[in-house]
Design a protein around this motif. Structure first.
Motif, PDB file in Angstrom:
ATOM      1  N   SER A 222       2.986 -11.390 -32.872  1.00 36.55           N
ATOM      2  CA  SER A 222       3.942 -11.360 -31.762  1.00 36.55           C
ATOM      3  C   SER A 222       4.230  -9.946 -31.259  1.00 36.55           C
ATOM      4  O   SER A 222       4.362  -9.717 -30.053  1.00 36.55           O
ATOM      5  CB  SER A 222       5.252 -12.049 -32.151  1.00 36.55           C
ATOM      6  OG  SER A 222       5.836 -11.425 -33.269  1.00 36.55           O
ATOM      7  N   GLN A 223       4.321  -8.968 -32.161  1.00 34.56           N
ATOM      8  CA  GLN A 223       4.626  -7.599 -31.728  1.00 34.56           C
ATOM      9  C   GLN A 223       3.516  -7.046 -30.849  1.00 34.56           C
ATOM     10  O   GLN A 223       3.770  -6.379 -29.836  1.00 34.56           O
ATOM     11  CB  GLN A 223       4.833  -6.690 -32.942  1.00 34.56           C
ATOM     12  CG  GLN A 223       5.374  -5.308 -32.591  1.00 34.56           C
ATOM     13  CD  GLN A 223       6.758  -5.367 -31.954  1.00 34.56           C
ATOM     14  OE1 GLN A 223       7.684  -5.936 -32.522  1.00 34.56           O
ATOM     15  NE2 GLN A 223       6.907  -4.790 -30.765  1.00 34.56           N
TER      16      GLN A 223
ATOM     17  N   GLN B 203       3.929  -8.604 -27.489  1.00 37.28           N
ATOM     18  CA  GLN B 203       5.073  -8.022 -26.795  1.00 37.28           C
ATOM     19  C   GLN B 203       4.741  -6.631 -26.258  1.00 37.28           C
ATOM     20  O   GLN B 203       5.188  -6.249 -25.161  1.00 37.28           O
ATOM     21  CB  GLN B 203       6.272  -7.949 -27.735  1.00 37.28           C
ATOM     22  CG  GLN B 203       6.850  -9.300 -28.117  1.00 37.28           C
ATOM     23  CD  GLN B 203       7.830  -9.203 -29.277  1.00 37.28           C
ATOM     24  OE1 GLN B 203       8.127  -8.118 -29.766  1.00 37.28           O
ATOM     25  NE2 GLN B 203       8.332 -10.347 -29.725  1.00 37.28           N
ATOM     26  N   ASP B 204       3.949  -5.889 -27.015  1.00 36.03           N
ATOM     27  CA  ASP B 204       3.570  -4.532 -26.605  1.00 36.03           C
ATOM     28  C   ASP B 204       2.384  -4.535 -25.647  1.00 36.03           C
ATOM     29  O   ASP B 204       1.892  -3.460 -25.267  1.00 36.03           O
ATOM     30  CB  ASP B 204       3.227  -3.690 -27.837  1.00 36.03           C
ATOM     31  CG  ASP B 204       4.430  -3.430 -28.724  1.00 36.03           C
ATOM     32  OD1 ASP B 204       5.570  -3.602 -28.238  1.00 36.03           O
ATOM     33  OD2 ASP B 204       4.239  -3.069 -29.906  1.00 36.03           O
TER      34      ASP B 204
ATOM     35  N   THR C 273      10.905 -15.127 -28.830  1.00 33.10           N
ATOM     36  CA  THR C 273      10.268 -13.813 -28.909  1.00 33.10           C
ATOM     37  C   THR C 273       8.975 -13.746 -28.097  1.00 33.10           C
ATOM     38  O   THR C 273       8.468 -12.652 -27.826  1.00 33.10           O
ATOM     39  CB  THR C 273       9.960 -13.462 -30.365  1.00 33.10           C
ATOM     40  OG1 THR C 273       9.243 -14.552 -30.971  1.00 33.10           O
ATOM     41  CG2 THR C 273      11.237 -13.192 -31.144  1.00 33.10           C
ATOM     42  N   LEU C 274       8.436 -14.907 -27.723  1.00 34.32           N
ATOM     43  CA  LEU C 274       7.210 -14.966 -26.922  1.00 34.32           C
ATOM     44  C   LEU C 274       7.416 -15.940 -25.757  1.00 34.32           C
ATOM     45  O   LEU C 274       6.721 -16.952 -25.642  1.00 34.32           O
ATOM     46  CB  LEU C 274       6.028 -15.421 -27.786  1.00 34.32           C
ATOM     47  CG  LEU C 274       5.618 -14.513 -28.949  1.00 34.32           C
ATOM     48  CD1 LEU C 274       4.547 -15.179 -29.790  1.00 34.32           C
ATOM     49  CD2 LEU C 274       5.128 -13.156 -28.428  1.00 34.32           C
TER      50      LEU C 274
END
Length: 330
Positions: A219-220, A223-224, A240-241
């Motif tokens: 996920s990070q 996100q990035d 978060t997504l």
């Protein structure tokens, strides 16, 4: 009369000796259980550092130390989809000082994938489920498809040329790949790594086309905007997504990829010790630190029933049967 007394006395002495011989270890064993743990506990992680199991293991282990009064040391043992680590855990002394964090791949699907393993489901005692995860398929930024339907169209024009990385045959990430490929009806190459971390690194670097991974570890990067999320095998989008569609929204509702992570100990570990580790795990999962970490990782905490040894055992039994069917399908 005197002879009878002497005979009875000898018998009593003999019985006492037999009692000491037969039951002499009971008190020390009970004392060991009550004093547990008196030294650090090793938690074996069946994959390389950086993957979802590793990230969850570290978050939970850090918070388990306080209630147990000892440090939980994480040890990464990658290879063969986690079976090398599970074999090692199964051989460990059943004294509570070696436990292992597993998932649907290492503790359920692996028995179909590797039928000649040195361990079986009965080689482990369930302790507690500590996290529930959601499978995601992500692509490299340059991949010429921005949604599932475009991906399917491209894959059908280029059969066998797309490669998707995973954490090794038998891992939960491998199962995500299998479920996705079957639901999408495409021919792609599945590339195994020693863990999800190395696979994601290669995806970010553009060495592979995509990965099948838990939202926990990918996920990070999404996100990035280092990679692009394609689909999540869940019934609802993750906070978060928010831009990654569910399988139903993407047009492949058959793609289901909801996983879990749980703690296990070698067969024969005393119930009293299992109860102590379970209590520490549940306290860790209920704590603010782990709750926040799970949320940040696009994961959720199991419900109360799933956190019991019995609840985890039911999930393992269910998944062993489920993946036996999935992995035998062509």
């Amino acid at each position: 009369m005197i002879g009878r007394v002497r005979t009875a006395a000898r018998a009593a002495v003999l019985l006492a000796a037999v009692g000491v011989f037969a039951f002499g270890n009971t008190a020390p064993a009970a004392a060991q259980d009550s004093n547990y743990p008196s030294r650090p506990v090793t938690m074996i992680v069946p994959f390389a550092a950086g993957g979802s199991s590793d990230v969850i293991a570290r978050a939970v282990a850090e918070q388990m130390g306080a209630p147990l009064g000892q440090t939980i040391v994480n040890e990464n043992v990658g290879g063969a989809g986690g079976s090398i680590a599970l074999a090692r855990a199964a051989r460990a002394e059943p004294d509570g000082y070696t436990i292992v964090i597993g998932n649907a791949g290492t503790n359920a699907a692996t028995y179909t994938i590797y039928p000649k393993l040195s361990f079986t489901p009965e080689s482990f005692v369930p302790i507690a489920m500590v996290a529930k995860t959601f499978g995601v398929v992500a692509l490299k930024k340059e991949f010429p498809a921005n949604n599932v339907q475009e991906f399917i169209a491209y894959a059908k024009k280029n059969p066998g040329k797309i490669n998707l990385g995973h954490a090794g045959v038998g891992s939960s990430n491998y199962l995500i790949c299998k479920a996705f490929v079957q639901a999408a009806g495409v021919d792609v190459a599945l590339v195994g790594y020693r863990g999800a971390g190395p696979a994601l690194t290669d995806l970010i670097g553009g060495q592979i086309d995509g990965v099948c991974d838990a939202a926990t570890s990918v996920s990070q990067a999404i996100q990035d905007k280092l990679v692009k999320g394609l689909v999540i095998g869940s019934t609802k989008r993750l906070s978060t997504l928010p831009d990654v569609p569910t399988s139903a929204e993407a047009g492949i509702p058959e793609f289901e990829a909801q996983g879990w992570n749980g703690l296990f100990a070698p067969k024969g570990t005393p119930p009293a010790i299992i109860a102590k580790i379970n209590a520490a795990a549940r306290k860790a999962v209920a704590g603010e630190a782990v709750q926040k970490r799970l949320k940040d990782l696009s994961s959720v905490a199991p419900d109360e029933a799933e956190q019991t040894p019995e609840g985890l055992q039911q999930v393992v039994t269910r998944d062993v049967a489920k993946f036996r069917v999935l992995l035998q399908e062509k």
